[in-house]
Design a protein around this motif. Sequence first.
Motif, PDB file in Angstrom:
ATOM      1  N   GLN A  33       0.830  -1.210   0.000  1.00 52.40           N
ATOM      2  CA  GLN A  33       0.000   0.000   0.000  1.00 52.40           C
ATOM      3  C   GLN A  33       0.863   1.259   0.000  1.00 52.40           C
ATOM      4  O   GLN A  33       1.803   1.352   0.795  1.00 52.40           O
ATOM      5  CB  GLN A  33      -0.849   0.056   1.264  1.00 52.40           C
ATOM      6  N   GLY A  37      10.075  -3.330   8.492  1.00 50.31           N
ATOM      7  CA  GLY A  37       9.161  -4.484   8.500  1.00 50.31           C
ATOM      8  C   GLY A  37       8.686  -4.811   7.095  1.00 50.31           C
ATOM      9  O   GLY A  37       8.687  -5.977   6.687  1.00 50.31           O
ATOM     10  N   ASN A  38       8.305  -3.797   6.332  1.00 48.94           N
ATOM     11  CA  ASN A  38       7.893  -4.017   4.940  1.00 48.94           C
ATOM     12  C   ASN A  38       9.021  -4.657   4.130  1.00 48.94           C
ATOM     13  O   ASN A  38       8.795  -5.534   3.306  1.00 48.94           O
ATOM     14  CB  ASN A  38       7.506  -2.699   4.249  1.00 48.94           C
ATOM     15  N   TYR A  67     -12.290  -4.720   1.855  1.00 48.63           N
ATOM     16  CA  TYR A  67     -10.859  -4.659   1.518  1.00 48.63           C
ATOM     17  C   TYR A  67     -10.284  -6.037   1.140  1.00 48.63           C
ATOM     18  O   TYR A  67      -9.629  -6.189   0.095  1.00 48.63           O
ATOM     19  CB  TYR A  67     -10.143  -4.059   2.734  1.00 48.63           C
ATOM     20  N   MET A 118      -8.418  -7.592  -2.363  1.00 46.06           N
ATOM     21  CA  MET A 118      -7.115  -8.261  -2.288  1.00 46.06           C
ATOM     22  C   MET A 118      -7.200  -9.653  -2.937  1.00 46.06           C
ATOM     23  O   MET A 118      -6.278 -10.068  -3.655  1.00 46.06           O
ATOM     24  CB  MET A 118      -6.674  -8.347  -0.825  1.00 46.06           C
ATOM     25  N   ASP A 131      -7.081  -9.142  -6.631  1.00 41.36           N
ATOM     26  CA  ASP A 131      -5.703  -8.882  -7.084  1.00 41.36           C
ATOM     27  C   ASP A 131      -5.002 -10.202  -7.400  1.00 41.36           C
ATOM     28  O   ASP A 131      -4.391 -10.372  -8.447  1.00 41.36           O
ATOM     29  CB  ASP A 131      -4.861  -8.219  -5.972  1.00 41.36           C
ATOM     30  N   GLY A 148       4.034 -10.744   4.655  1.00 42.23           N
ATOM     31  CA  GLY A 148       4.337 -10.863   6.073  1.00 42.23           C
ATOM     32  C   GLY A 148       3.189 -11.600   6.758  1.00 42.23           C
ATOM     33  O   GLY A 148       2.113 -11.793   6.188  1.00 42.23           O
ATOM     34  N   ASP A 174       1.096 -10.788   8.960  1.00 41.12           N
ATOM     35  CA  ASP A 174      -0.179 -10.097   9.208  1.00 41.12           C
ATOM     36  C   ASP A 174      -1.191 -10.274   8.062  1.00 41.12           C
ATOM     37  O   ASP A 174      -2.363  -9.958   8.230  1.00 41.12           O
ATOM     38  CB  ASP A 174       0.063  -8.594   9.462  1.00 41.12           C
ATOM     39  N   GLN A 175      -0.738 -10.772   6.915  1.00 39.48           N
ATOM     40  CA  GLN A 175      -1.660 -10.935   5.772  1.00 39.48           C
ATOM     41  C   GLN A 175      -2.182 -12.357   5.632  1.00 39.48           C
ATOM     42  O   GLN A 175      -2.933 -12.660   4.701  1.00 39.48           O
ATOM     43  CB  GLN A 175      -0.960 -10.514   4.475  1.00 39.48           C
ATOM     44  N   ALA A 186       8.959 -12.657   9.281  1.00 35.98           N
ATOM     45  CA  ALA A 186       7.603 -12.455   8.761  1.00 35.98           C
ATOM     46  C   ALA A 186       6.809 -11.507   9.651  1.00 35.98           C
ATOM     47  O   ALA A 186       5.739 -11.033   9.276  1.00 35.98           O
ATOM     48  CB  ALA A 186       6.879 -13.786   8.649  1.00 35.98           C
ATOM     49  N   ILE A 227       8.139  -8.446  11.976  1.00 37.40           N
ATOM     50  CA  ILE A 227       9.089  -7.574  12.680  1.00 37.40           C
ATOM     51  C   ILE A 227       8.263  -6.730  13.649  1.00 37.40           C
ATOM     52  O   ILE A 227       7.223  -6.181  13.280  1.00 37.40           O
ATOM     53  CB  ILE A 227       9.850  -6.685  11.667  1.00 37.40           C
ATOM     54  N   MET A 261       5.651  -3.936  13.995  1.00 36.16           N
ATOM     55  CA  MET A 261       6.201  -2.650  13.550  1.00 36.16           C
ATOM     56  C   MET A 261       5.297  -2.137  12.434  1.00 36.16           C
ATOM     57  O   MET A 261       5.040  -2.841  11.462  1.00 36.16           O
ATOM     58  CB  MET A 261       7.624  -2.822  13.009  1.00 36.16           C
TER      59      MET A 261
HETATM   60  P1  TYM Z   1       0.987  -3.481   3.583  1.00 35.86           P
HETATM   61  O1  TYM Z   1       1.119  -2.381   2.606  1.00 35.86           O
HETATM   62  O2  TYM Z   1       0.455  -3.193   4.930  1.00 35.86           O
HETATM   63  O3  TYM Z   1       2.394  -4.180   3.789  1.00 35.86           O
HETATM   64  C1  TYM Z   1       3.186  -4.606   2.699  1.00 35.86           C
HETATM   65  C2  TYM Z   1       3.881  -5.913   3.041  1.00 35.86           C
HETATM   66  O4  TYM Z   1       4.733  -5.741   4.179  1.00 35.86           O
HETATM   67  C3  TYM Z   1       4.461  -6.740   5.149  1.00 35.86           C
HETATM   68  N1  TYM Z   1       4.684  -6.176   6.483  1.00 35.86           N
HETATM   69  C4  TYM Z   1       5.465  -6.742   7.422  1.00 35.86           C
HETATM   70  N2  TYM Z   1       6.204  -7.862   7.415  1.00 35.86           N
HETATM   71  C5  TYM Z   1       6.903  -8.157   8.535  1.00 35.86           C
HETATM   72  N3  TYM Z   1       6.904  -7.375   9.648  1.00 35.86           N
HETATM   73  C6  TYM Z   1       6.167  -6.240   9.700  1.00 35.86           C
HETATM   74  N4  TYM Z   1       6.176  -5.471  10.784  1.00 35.86           N
HETATM   75  C7  TYM Z   1       5.407  -5.877   8.545  1.00 35.86           C
HETATM   76  N5  TYM Z   1       4.602  -4.831   8.258  1.00 35.86           N
HETATM   77  C8  TYM Z   1       4.160  -5.030   6.990  1.00 35.86           C
HETATM   78  C9  TYM Z   1       2.988  -7.084   4.924  1.00 35.86           C
HETATM   79  O5  TYM Z   1       2.671  -8.357   5.446  1.00 35.86           O
HETATM   80  C10 TYM Z   1       2.892  -7.041   3.423  1.00 35.86           C
HETATM   81  O6  TYM Z   1       3.325  -8.263   2.844  1.00 35.86           O
HETATM   82  N6  TYM Z   1      -3.162  -5.894   2.179  1.00 35.86           N
HETATM   83  C11 TYM Z   1      -1.751  -5.736   1.887  1.00 35.86           C
HETATM   84  C12 TYM Z   1      -1.496  -5.226   0.482  1.00 35.86           C
HETATM   85  C13 TYM Z   1      -2.106  -6.066  -0.608  1.00 35.86           C
HETATM   86  C14 TYM Z   1      -1.651  -7.335  -1.032  1.00 35.86           C
HETATM   87  C15 TYM Z   1      -2.515  -7.697  -2.115  1.00 35.86           C
HETATM   88  C16 TYM Z   1      -0.639  -8.189  -0.614  1.00 35.86           C
HETATM   89  C17 TYM Z   1      -3.157  -5.717  -1.401  1.00 35.86           C
HETATM   90  N7  TYM Z   1      -3.402  -6.703  -2.308  1.00 35.86           N
HETATM   91  C18 TYM Z   1      -2.355  -8.903  -2.771  1.00 35.86           C
HETATM   92  C19 TYM Z   1      -0.495  -9.391  -1.286  1.00 35.86           C
HETATM   93  C20 TYM Z   1      -1.350  -9.752  -2.350  1.00 35.86           C
HETATM   94  C21 TYM Z   1      -1.183  -4.705   2.849  1.00 35.86           C
HETATM   95  O7  TYM Z   1      -1.884  -3.919   3.413  1.00 35.86           O
HETATM   96  O8  TYM Z   1       0.168  -4.689   2.918  1.00 35.86           O
END
Ligand code: TYM
Length: 331
Positions: A11, A19-20, A128, A132, A135, A147, A149-150, A184, A186, A196
């Motif tokens: 996003q 983390g990302n 939402y 996804m 997608d 990560g 959280d998904q 996966a 952080i 994070m």
């Molecule tokens: P988003 O934008 O919040 O985060 C992008 C990616 O970063 C990972 N992530 C983390 N991984 C480890 N530790 C952390 N603290 C951390 N914070 C974020 C997320 O798990 C993600 O992989 N809904 C999704 C975006 C999305 C998407 C999709 C992903 C939309 N369509 C289709 C995969 C497939 C999101 O909000 O990611």
Amino acid sequence: MEKKVVFSGVQPSGALTLGNYIGALRNFVELQDEYDCNYCIVDLHAITIPQVPKDLRSHTLDVLAMYLACGIDPEKSTIFIQSHVPAHTELAWVLNTITYMGQLNRMTQYKEKSKKSEENLNAGLFSYPVLMAADILLYQADYVPVGDDQKQHLELARDVAIRFNNKYSDTFVVPEPLIKEFGARIMSLQEPTSKMSKSDQDKNSFILLMDDEETIRRKIKRAVTDSVGKVNYTDEQPGLKNLINIYSVLSGKSVEDIVNMYKELSYGEFKDDLGEVVINALKPIQDRYKEIRNNKEYLEAIYAEGASKAEKKAIKTLRKVYKKVGFIPRG
Ligand code: TYM
């Protein structure tokens, strides 16, 4: 043999964090030689929380530049902006009609976000995960690197795919998450029991990929640890565990080696070295980012080409879906 397909998205809702990078971007790069990779900047998702239009535009280009700076290669992977391919919203509508409200209601991210934005509880935030799913399913993705959280959203995408296939005959590949054992999730540097996140009010809780050296050193110095006083990797020392995870992923050293290196040393010494490990890992990315980010023409060329490539793939699936649900082709 045809390559297996990978899809993931990020996003453009603010500056990206470590983390990302560790949970997602870093893994995107690793996959591109072996798989047919599609990496999207999900601007349609971003507007489920309030955005300032000019900031959204600039964050979208920030994420694109960061994809490239991290090493995603437009010659190998399809890199594009979600709103450029209308098939995403079109498929999402169809999938909305076979997704149960009850299941969406159970999504932890929705529950958390809706608590934070009670006065802006919009329907987009609720559906939402359906967008996804669209997608992912549009590209017939086999794997989705994300990560931790998904995970729940991925489960929903799988359920929706299976339900559609059962109702209308085989149409979608049922995707599998690719979630690494290390990194996966952080955690916040200030509250190591929560993730994070770039939306955290406390700026010391996250490291941004574009933080300068001094800021990185300071944030790591201030990271919450414990009163045990010995570098060890256990659930009883969640702050330290998180820092060791970061150290391990970015340096390539095993957890065991790191614990052995620092078990006789102070937290301060460990943190000083971790600061350098993070700075060294981010430096080349930051340098490339600075080169690319202001080259508007280059970025435009990448996203225009990416959108055409993505659209070709997406439209194939959308046509099949429209036919199966009983829509008449325009001719
Ligand atoms: P988003 O934008 O919040 O985060 C992008 C990616 O970063 C990972 N992530 C983390 N991984 C480890 N530790 C952390 N603290 C951390 N914070 C974020 C997320 O798990 C993600 O992989 N809904 C999704 C975006 C999305 C998407 C999709 C992903 C939309 N369509 C289709 C995969 C497939 C999101 O909000 O990611």
